[in-house]
Motif scaffolding. Structure first.
Motif, short mmCIF file in Angstrom:
data_model
loop_
_atom_site.label_atom_id
_atom_site.label_comp_id
_atom_site.label_asym_id
_atom_site.label_seq_id
_atom_site.Cartn_x
_atom_site.Cartn_y
_atom_site.Cartn_z
N GLY A 183 9.16 0.29 -11.50
CA GLY A 183 7.91 1.02 -11.69
C GLY A 183 7.80 2.13 -10.68
N ALA A 184 7.03 3.14 -11.00
CA ALA A 184 6.78 4.25 -10.07
C ALA A 184 5.34 4.70 -10.25
CB ALA A 184 7.74 5.40 -10.33
N MET A 185 4.68 5.02 -9.14
CA MET A 185 3.29 5.45 -9.17
C MET A 185 3.10 6.56 -8.14
SD MET A 185 1.41 1.69 -9.36
CE MET A 185 -0.08 2.30 -10.17
N ARG A 186 2.05 7.32 -8.33
CA ARG A 186 1.70 8.33 -7.33
C ARG A 186 0.20 8.35 -7.14
NH1 ARG A 186 2.14 14.55 -8.79
NH2 ARG A 186 0.81 14.53 -6.94
N GLY A 187 -0.21 8.81 -5.97
CA GLY A 187 -1.63 8.89 -5.69
C GLY A 187 -2.23 10.16 -6.26
N ILE A 188 -3.55 10.24 -6.24
CA ILE A 188 -4.25 11.45 -6.64
C ILE A 188 -5.22 11.83 -5.54
CG2 ILE A 188 -4.01 11.01 -9.11
CD1 ILE A 188 -6.85 9.96 -9.13
N GLU A 189 -5.71 13.06 -5.59
CA GLU A 189 -6.65 13.59 -4.60
C GLU A 189 -6.09 13.41 -3.18
OE1 GLU A 189 -10.39 11.76 -5.54
OE2 GLU A 189 -10.62 12.90 -7.39
N GLY A 190 -6.76 12.65 -2.33
CA GLY A 190 -6.32 12.51 -0.95
C GLY A 190 -4.99 11.82 -0.78
N ARG A 191 -4.53 11.12 -1.84
CA ARG A 191 -3.25 10.41 -1.79
C ARG A 191 -2.18 11.10 -2.64
NH1 ARG A 191 -2.48 5.85 1.67
NH2 ARG A 191 -4.51 4.91 2.08
N ALA A 192 -2.39 12.36 -2.96
CA ALA A 192 -1.54 13.05 -3.93
C ALA A 192 -0.07 13.13 -3.51
CB ALA A 192 -2.08 14.46 -4.18
N LEU A 193 0.22 12.98 -2.24
CA LEU A 193 1.61 13.07 -1.78
C LEU A 193 2.28 11.71 -1.66
CD1 LEU A 193 1.34 15.86 0.94
CD2 LEU A 193 2.06 16.06 -1.44
N ASP A 194 1.58 10.64 -2.04
CA ASP A 194 2.16 9.30 -2.00
C ASP A 194 2.97 9.03 -3.27
OD1 ASP A 194 1.17 8.68 0.43
OD2 ASP A 194 -0.38 7.30 -0.25
N LEU A 195 4.23 8.69 -3.10
CA LEU A 195 5.10 8.28 -4.21
C LEU A 195 5.48 6.82 -3.97
CD1 LEU A 195 6.83 8.80 -6.73
CD2 LEU A 195 8.64 9.63 -5.21
N ILE A 196 5.09 5.95 -4.89
CA ILE A 196 5.31 4.51 -4.75
C ILE A 196 6.42 4.08 -5.70
CG2 ILE A 196 4.23 2.24 -4.69
CD1 ILE A 196 2.87 4.35 -2.90
N LEU A 197 7.42 3.39 -5.18
CA LEU A 197 8.51 2.85 -5.99
C LEU A 197 8.44 1.32 -5.94
CD1 LEU A 197 11.37 5.12 -4.62
CD2 LEU A 197 9.93 5.54 -6.63
N LEU A 198 8.40 0.69 -7.11
CA LEU A 198 8.33 -0.77 -7.17
C LEU A 198 9.71 -1.33 -7.52
CD1 LEU A 198 5.22 0.06 -8.76
CD2 LEU A 198 5.05 -2.16 -7.65
N VAL A 199 10.16 -2.25 -6.69
CA VAL A 199 11.47 -2.86 -6.86
C VAL A 199 11.27 -4.35 -7.11
CG1 VAL A 199 13.65 -3.40 -5.70
CG2 VAL A 199 12.59 -1.15 -5.39
N ASP A 200 11.70 -4.82 -8.28
CA ASP A 200 11.51 -6.21 -8.67
C ASP A 200 12.71 -7.03 -8.22
OD1 ASP A 200 11.06 -8.63 -9.85
OD2 ASP A 200 10.57 -7.83 -11.83
N THR A 201 12.60 -7.64 -7.05
CA THR A 201 13.72 -8.38 -6.49
C THR A 201 13.86 -9.78 -7.09
OG1 THR A 201 12.39 -9.26 -4.67
CG2 THR A 201 13.49 -7.15 -4.32
N THR A 202 12.94 -10.16 -7.98
CA THR A 202 13.02 -11.48 -8.62
C THR A 202 13.86 -11.41 -9.89
OG1 THR A 202 10.87 -12.15 -7.74
CG2 THR A 202 11.69 -13.36 -9.65
N THR A 203 13.52 -10.49 -10.79
CA THR A 203 14.30 -10.37 -12.03
C THR A 203 15.59 -9.59 -11.80
OG1 THR A 203 13.21 -8.31 -12.69
CG2 THR A 203 12.18 -10.38 -13.37
N GLY A 204 15.58 -8.72 -10.78
CA GLY A 204 16.80 -8.01 -10.42
C GLY A 204 17.18 -6.87 -11.34
#
Length: 208
Positions: A36-57
């Motif tokens: 998964g990937a997400m980003r912030g808006i407004e005051g968090r607009a420069l945040d890029l979040i990467l989700l890594v599922d270490t359970t399903t792999g």
């Protein structure tokens, strides 16, 4: 389909003004795949979040070295495009060891594990909600406890302490507007303060 823990993290972030990005996505012509990937808006607009599922792999996400190599490649691609994104990797599930310490030199790394979920994939109780929030606290809006009273020893709630620390002549309307807007982010506070200042100027000049 993502593991329930990943979905719970995404739901929490969506509730605090993050939006989903399509994945895989391309940067500098290179395709990158993450759970998964997400980003912030407004005051968090420069945040890029990467989700890594270490359970399903998925995408080799049980292998710390492969995760690190993929994130480092993304970081280089962002550099090529002069991107100002601040990257945070959330490892959801089993703890990875190999390569993760080196990964923390490239980006912010958060580990989320052991959060009890109900049959709908949501935190099972208030304790589980707090546990999840604690793991990703750095990504969440700052909230201060509601003042329930003042103390004489200077050890009252955070909001009370903040108010006490301000100069005695601080404009009360300005302060209340800023406090009320604080939970909605930096831009909301800026807009609220600007609105109060504008009203004050209009009153002083007799404008409507």
């Amino acid at each position: 389909m993502s593991a329930p823990l990943v979905q719970a993290i995404q739901a929490r972030l969506r509730a605090t003004r993050y939006v989903d990005l399509s994945t895989p996505f391309k940067v500098a012509g290179v395709e990158f795949a993450f759970t998964g990937a997400m980003r912030g808006i407004e005051g968090r607009a420069l945040d890029l979040i990467l989700l890594v599922d270490t359970t399903t792999g998925d995408f080799g996400d049980r292998d710390g070295l492969r995760v690190r190599q993929r994130v480092e490649a993304l970081s280089r691609a962002l550099d090529v495009t002069a991107s100002r994104f601040v990257v945070t990797v959330i490892l959801a599930g089993a703890v990875l060891t190999e390569g993760i310490e080196a990964l923390s030199e490239t980006c912010r790394v958060l580990q989320v594990e052991g959060v009890p979920l109900d049959d709908q994939g949501k935190p099972a109780d208030a304790g589980a909600v707090l546990q999840l929030d604690d793991r990703i606290r750095v990504l969440l809006p700052l909230t201060l406890p509601v003042a329930v009273g003042e103390t004489t020893d200077g050890a009252g709630p955070a909001m009370v302490q903040l108010i006490k620390a301000l100069p005695a002549g601080t404009n009360k309307e300005l302060l209340e507007a800023a406090m009320s807007a604080s939970s909605d982010g930096e831009q909301a506070v800026t807009d609220a303060v600007a609105s109060v200042i504008m009203r004050t100027l209009q009153q002083d000049t007799g404008e409507k």
